[in-house]
Design a protein around this motif. Structure first.
Motif, short mmCIF file in Angstrom:
data_model
loop_
_atom_site.label_atom_id
_atom_site.label_comp_id
_atom_site.label_asym_id
_atom_site.label_seq_id
_atom_site.Cartn_x
_atom_site.Cartn_y
_atom_site.Cartn_z
N MET A 98 -28.43 -15.12 -2.52
CA MET A 98 -28.93 -16.08 -1.55
C MET A 98 -29.84 -17.07 -2.28
O MET A 98 -30.66 -16.67 -3.10
N ASN A 99 -29.68 -18.34 -1.96
CA ASN A 99 -30.51 -19.36 -2.59
C ASN A 99 -31.91 -19.38 -1.97
O ASN A 99 -32.15 -18.76 -0.94
N LEU A 100 -32.81 -20.11 -2.59
CA LEU A 100 -34.20 -20.13 -2.15
C LEU A 100 -34.34 -20.69 -0.73
O LEU A 100 -35.13 -20.19 0.07
N ARG A 101 -33.56 -21.72 -0.41
CA ARG A 101 -33.62 -22.27 0.95
C ARG A 101 -33.23 -21.21 1.97
O ARG A 101 -33.82 -21.12 3.05
N GLY A 102 -32.24 -20.40 1.64
CA GLY A 102 -31.81 -19.32 2.53
C GLY A 102 -32.86 -18.24 2.68
O GLY A 102 -33.05 -17.70 3.77
N ILE A 103 -33.55 -17.93 1.61
CA ILE A 103 -34.63 -16.93 1.65
C ILE A 103 -35.75 -17.43 2.56
O ILE A 103 -36.26 -16.69 3.40
N VAL A 104 -36.14 -18.69 2.38
CA VAL A 104 -37.20 -19.26 3.22
C VAL A 104 -36.76 -19.25 4.68
O VAL A 104 -37.54 -18.86 5.57
N ALA A 105 -35.53 -19.63 4.96
CA ALA A 105 -35.02 -19.66 6.34
C ALA A 105 -35.06 -18.28 6.97
O ALA A 105 -35.53 -18.11 8.11
N THR A 106 -34.58 -17.28 6.25
CA THR A 106 -34.56 -15.90 6.77
C THR A 106 -35.97 -15.39 7.02
O THR A 106 -36.25 -14.80 8.06
N ASN A 107 -36.86 -15.63 6.06
CA ASN A 107 -38.23 -15.15 6.21
C ASN A 107 -38.97 -15.88 7.32
O ASN A 107 -39.74 -15.26 8.06
N LEU A 108 -38.74 -17.17 7.46
CA LEU A 108 -39.36 -17.93 8.54
C LEU A 108 -38.94 -17.35 9.88
O LEU A 108 -39.77 -17.10 10.76
N ARG A 109 -37.65 -17.14 10.06
CA ARG A 109 -37.14 -16.58 11.32
C ARG A 109 -37.74 -15.20 11.59
O ARG A 109 -38.20 -14.91 12.70
N HIS A 110 -37.78 -14.36 10.57
CA HIS A 110 -38.32 -13.01 10.71
C HIS A 110 -39.81 -13.05 11.09
O HIS A 110 -40.24 -12.34 12.00
N LEU A 111 -40.58 -13.87 10.38
CA LEU A 111 -42.02 -13.97 10.65
C LEU A 111 -42.28 -14.54 12.04
O LEU A 111 -43.20 -14.11 12.75
N ARG A 112 -41.49 -15.51 12.44
CA ARG A 112 -41.65 -16.11 13.77
C ARG A 112 -41.35 -15.08 14.85
O ARG A 112 -42.12 -14.93 15.81
N HIS A 113 -40.26 -14.33 14.69
CA HIS A 113 -39.93 -13.28 15.67
C HIS A 113 -40.99 -12.20 15.70
O HIS A 113 -41.31 -11.70 16.79
N ALA A 114 -41.53 -11.83 14.55
CA ALA A 114 -42.56 -10.79 14.48
C ALA A 114 -43.81 -11.19 15.27
O ALA A 114 -44.51 -10.33 15.81
N LYS A 115 -44.07 -12.49 15.35
CA LYS A 115 -45.22 -12.99 16.12
C LYS A 115 -44.85 -13.25 17.58
O LYS A 115 -45.70 -13.62 18.38
N GLY A 116 -43.56 -13.07 17.91
CA GLY A 116 -43.11 -13.27 19.29
C GLY A 116 -43.13 -14.72 19.72
O GLY A 116 -43.32 -15.02 20.90
N LEU A 117 -42.90 -15.63 18.77
CA LEU A 117 -42.93 -17.06 19.07
C LEU A 117 -41.53 -17.65 19.11
O LEU A 117 -40.67 -17.29 18.30
N SER A 118 -41.31 -18.55 20.04
CA SER A 118 -40.07 -19.33 20.03
C SER A 118 -40.23 -20.44 19.00
O SER A 118 -41.34 -20.73 18.53
N GLN A 119 -39.12 -21.09 18.69
CA GLN A 119 -39.19 -22.24 17.78
C GLN A 119 -40.09 -23.31 18.37
O GLN A 119 -40.89 -23.92 17.66
N GLU A 120 -39.98 -23.51 19.66
CA GLU A 120 -40.78 -24.53 20.33
C GLU A 120 -42.28 -24.21 20.27
O GLU A 120 -43.10 -25.09 20.00
N GLU A 121 -42.63 -22.94 20.51
CA GLU A 121 -44.04 -22.54 20.45
C GLU A 121 -44.61 -22.70 19.04
O GLU A 121 -45.72 -23.21 18.87
N LEU A 122 -43.84 -22.28 18.05
CA LEU A 122 -44.29 -22.42 16.67
C LEU A 122 -44.48 -23.89 16.31
O LEU A 122 -45.51 -24.28 15.74
N ALA A 123 -43.51 -24.70 16.66
CA ALA A 123 -43.59 -26.12 16.35
C ALA A 123 -44.79 -26.77 17.03
O ALA A 123 -45.52 -27.55 16.41
N ASP A 124 -45.00 -26.43 18.30
CA ASP A 124 -46.12 -27.00 19.04
C ASP A 124 -47.46 -26.63 18.39
O ASP A 124 -48.32 -27.49 18.20
N ARG A 125 -47.61 -25.38 18.03
CA ARG A 125 -48.87 -24.93 17.42
C ARG A 125 -49.08 -25.53 16.03
O ARG A 125 -50.22 -25.73 15.61
#
Length: 70
Positions: free
Chosen positions: A1-28
Protein backbone atom coordinates in the motif's frame (compact mmCIF):
# COMPACT_ATOMS: atom_id res chain seq x y z
CA UNK A 1 0.00 0.00 0.00
CA UNK A 2 1.32 3.44 -0.88
CA UNK A 3 1.65 6.25 1.65
CA UNK A 4 -1.51 8.01 0.46
CA UNK A 5 -3.42 4.76 1.06
CA UNK A 6 -1.95 4.37 4.53
CA UNK A 7 -2.97 7.92 5.46
CA UNK A 8 -6.47 7.34 4.04
CA UNK A 9 -6.96 4.09 5.97
CA UNK A 10 -5.64 5.55 9.21
CA UNK A 11 -7.71 8.72 8.86
CA UNK A 12 -10.88 6.67 8.40
CA UNK A 13 -10.00 4.41 11.33
CA UNK A 14 -9.18 7.31 13.66
CA UNK A 15 -12.33 9.19 12.65
CA UNK A 16 -14.52 6.14 13.29
CA UNK A 17 -12.79 5.51 16.63
CA UNK A 18 -13.86 9.02 17.71
CA UNK A 19 -17.39 8.40 16.43
CA UNK A 20 -17.25 11.32 14.01
CA UNK A 21 -18.81 11.61 10.59
CA UNK A 22 -16.81 13.18 7.78
CA UNK A 23 -18.99 16.26 8.12
CA UNK A 24 -18.41 16.55 11.89
CA UNK A 25 -14.66 16.15 11.50
CA UNK A 26 -14.52 18.69 8.71
CA UNK A 27 -16.64 21.18 10.65
CA UNK A 28 -14.46 20.92 13.76
CA UNK A 29 -11.27 21.24 11.68
CA UNK A 30 -12.66 24.17 9.71
CA UNK A 31 -12.40 22.44 6.33
CA UNK A 32 -14.76 21.22 3.62
CA UNK A 33 -16.48 17.86 4.18
CA UNK A 34 -15.76 16.87 0.60
CA UNK A 35 -12.05 17.26 1.31
CA UNK A 36 -12.19 14.65 4.10
CA UNK A 37 -13.95 12.26 1.72
CA UNK A 38 -11.35 12.88 -0.95
CA UNK A 39 -8.57 12.12 1.52
CA UNK A 40 -10.26 8.89 2.62
CA UNK A 41 -10.77 7.82 -1.01
CA UNK A 42 -7.14 8.65 -1.86
CA UNK A 43 -8.25 11.27 -4.39
CA UNK A 44 -6.24 14.02 -2.71
CA UNK A 45 -3.09 14.21 -0.61
CA UNK A 46 -3.18 16.28 2.57
CA UNK A 47 -0.54 18.81 3.45
CA UNK A 48 1.34 18.49 6.70
CA UNK A 49 -0.54 21.54 7.99
CA UNK A 50 -3.89 19.93 7.16
CA UNK A 51 -2.94 16.66 8.84
CA UNK A 52 -1.97 18.63 11.93
CA UNK A 53 -5.39 20.35 12.01
CA UNK A 54 -7.18 17.03 11.63
CA UNK A 55 -5.00 15.37 14.28
CA UNK A 56 -5.88 18.10 16.78
CA UNK A 57 -9.58 17.41 16.29
CA UNK A 58 -9.01 13.66 16.56
CA UNK A 59 -6.83 14.21 19.66
CA UNK A 60 -3.99 12.17 18.24
CA UNK A 61 -0.39 12.65 17.20
CA UNK A 62 -0.08 13.32 13.46
CA UNK A 63 2.41 10.44 13.20
CA UNK A 64 -0.56 8.09 13.63
CA UNK A 65 -1.62 8.87 10.06
CA UNK A 66 1.58 7.21 8.80
CA UNK A 67 1.63 3.99 10.85
CA UNK A 68 1.47 0.82 8.77
CA UNK A 69 -1.11 -1.64 10.02
CA UNK A 70 0.12 -5.20 10.54
Amino acid sequence: MNLRGIVATNLRHLRHAKGLSQEELADRAGINRNYIGMLEREENAATVDMLERIAIVLETDPIEFFRRQS
